[in-house]
Design a protein around this motif. Sequence first.
Motif, short mmCIF file in Angstrom:
data_model
loop_
_atom_site.label_atom_id
_atom_site.label_comp_id
_atom_site.label_asym_id
_atom_site.label_seq_id
_atom_site.Cartn_x
_atom_site.Cartn_y
_atom_site.Cartn_z
N GLY A 64 -9.43 -3.83 -5.63
CA GLY A 64 -8.97 -2.59 -5.00
C GLY A 64 -9.30 -1.33 -5.78
O GLY A 64 -9.93 -0.41 -5.24
N PRO A 65 -8.91 -1.22 -7.05
CA PRO A 65 -9.23 0.00 -7.80
C PRO A 65 -10.73 0.20 -8.01
O PRO A 65 -11.21 1.34 -8.03
CB PRO A 65 -8.53 -0.21 -9.15
N ILE A 66 -11.47 -0.87 -8.13
CA ILE A 66 -12.91 -0.75 -8.34
C ILE A 66 -13.57 -0.15 -7.10
O ILE A 66 -14.39 0.77 -7.19
CB ILE A 66 -13.53 -2.13 -8.69
N ILE A 67 -13.20 -0.65 -5.93
CA ILE A 67 -13.79 -0.13 -4.69
C ILE A 67 -13.32 1.30 -4.43
O ILE A 67 -14.10 2.14 -4.00
CB ILE A 67 -13.47 -1.06 -3.51
N SER A 68 -12.07 1.61 -4.74
CA SER A 68 -11.58 2.98 -4.55
C SER A 68 -12.33 3.95 -5.45
O SER A 68 -12.71 5.05 -5.03
CB SER A 68 -10.09 3.05 -4.84
N ALA A 69 -12.55 3.57 -6.70
CA ALA A 69 -13.31 4.44 -7.62
C ALA A 69 -14.77 4.56 -7.19
O ALA A 69 -15.36 5.64 -7.25
CB ALA A 69 -13.22 3.89 -9.04
N ALA A 70 -15.34 3.45 -6.71
CA ALA A 70 -16.74 3.49 -6.27
C ALA A 70 -16.91 4.38 -5.05
O ALA A 70 -17.89 5.14 -4.96
CB ALA A 70 -17.23 2.08 -5.96
N THR A 71 -15.96 4.34 -4.11
CA THR A 71 -16.08 5.22 -2.94
C THR A 71 -15.90 6.67 -3.34
O THR A 71 -16.57 7.55 -2.78
CB THR A 71 -15.06 4.84 -1.85
N LEU A 103 -12.27 3.66 3.61
CA LEU A 103 -12.49 2.37 2.94
C LEU A 103 -11.75 2.33 1.61
O LEU A 103 -11.10 1.32 1.27
CB LEU A 103 -13.98 2.14 2.73
N GLY A 104 -11.82 3.41 0.85
CA GLY A 104 -11.08 3.47 -0.42
C GLY A 104 -9.58 3.37 -0.19
O GLY A 104 -8.87 2.67 -0.93
N ARG A 105 -9.08 4.04 0.82
CA ARG A 105 -7.65 3.99 1.14
C ARG A 105 -7.27 2.58 1.59
O ARG A 105 -6.21 2.07 1.22
CB ARG A 105 -7.32 5.00 2.23
N PHE A 106 -8.11 1.94 2.39
CA PHE A 106 -7.83 0.58 2.86
C PHE A 106 -7.70 -0.39 1.70
O PHE A 106 -6.76 -1.20 1.66
CB PHE A 106 -8.93 0.12 3.82
N PHE A 107 -8.60 -0.32 0.73
CA PHE A 107 -8.53 -1.25 -0.39
C PHE A 107 -7.39 -0.91 -1.34
O PHE A 107 -6.85 -1.80 -2.00
CB PHE A 107 -9.87 -1.33 -1.12
N ALA A 128 -0.38 4.61 4.19
CA ALA A 128 -0.88 4.42 5.56
C ALA A 128 -0.30 5.47 6.51
O ALA A 128 -1.01 5.98 7.38
CB ALA A 128 -0.53 3.02 6.06
N PHE A 129 0.97 5.83 6.32
CA PHE A 129 1.59 6.83 7.17
C PHE A 129 0.95 8.20 6.95
O PHE A 129 0.65 8.92 7.90
CB PHE A 129 3.09 6.91 6.89
N PHE A 130 0.71 8.55 5.69
CA PHE A 130 0.09 9.85 5.42
C PHE A 130 -1.31 9.91 6.02
O PHE A 130 -1.70 10.93 6.57
CB PHE A 130 0.03 10.13 3.92
N SER A 131 -2.07 8.83 5.91
CA SER A 131 -3.42 8.85 6.46
C SER A 131 -3.40 8.96 7.98
O SER A 131 -4.27 9.59 8.57
CB SER A 131 -4.21 7.62 6.03
N SER A 132 -2.39 8.37 8.62
CA SER A 132 -2.30 8.50 10.08
C SER A 132 -1.99 9.93 10.50
O SER A 132 -2.33 10.34 11.60
CB SER A 132 -1.27 7.53 10.64
N LEU A 133 -1.34 10.68 9.64
CA LEU A 133 -1.09 12.09 9.92
C LEU A 133 -2.28 12.97 9.56
O LEU A 133 -2.56 13.97 10.23
CB LEU A 133 0.14 12.59 9.15
N ALA A 134 -2.98 12.62 8.49
CA ALA A 134 -4.05 13.48 7.98
C ALA A 134 -5.37 13.30 8.72
O ALA A 134 -6.12 14.28 8.88
CB ALA A 134 -4.26 13.20 6.49
#
Length: 185
Positions: A64-71, A103-107, A128-134
């Motif tokens: 998870g953190p690796i993919i978030s940093a890569a994105t 994708l970063g948020r998902f992981f 997830a709630f914040f992303s649904s608003l943003a």
Amino acid sequence: MDSVLSFCCALLIAPLFPAVIQKVKAWFGGKQGPPLLINYYTLLKLLQKGSVYSTSTSFVFRLGPIISAATGLMLLLFFPFAGAAPLFSFHGDVIILFYLMGLGRFFTILAALDTASPFEGMGAAREAFFSSLAEPTVFTILFLFFKISGSLSFAGFFSSPTPVALTGATEQLFCLLLRPYTLLC
């Protein structure tokens, strides 16, 4: 060459911005606040530490953190800095940029749920709630940028004949994206 230098400068300067925000907030509160280089010290300390993983987590928690940093690093490759052209740019790249953020948020959410802890589950639900608003706001601003500049390229947004018209919407976009981080400061 200018694009590579601006990319490297963006990586080096990035830890400074949250410290400036904290310093300004403290100043308005009548306090001194943390030193401006506090995030650099924290990064150095964190790089010297090892990792501790729970026995209930799987490879998803490590991934998870690796993919978030890569994105996040991939997003920087598409940003024009200080008038220099981005390292990568093509028509429609802004749509890919928003999907990379998703994708970063998902992981991040997936890694939190992998811990099997109710506290991480609450944090994942909040993310997830914040992303649904943003996300509707982000895509509305994207549509506005497209109508003003006529381009679906992120670099095209800032090289259009009327980039001054984009500043208000750009300010709102960055305030929207920084909102969860400024609440934590």
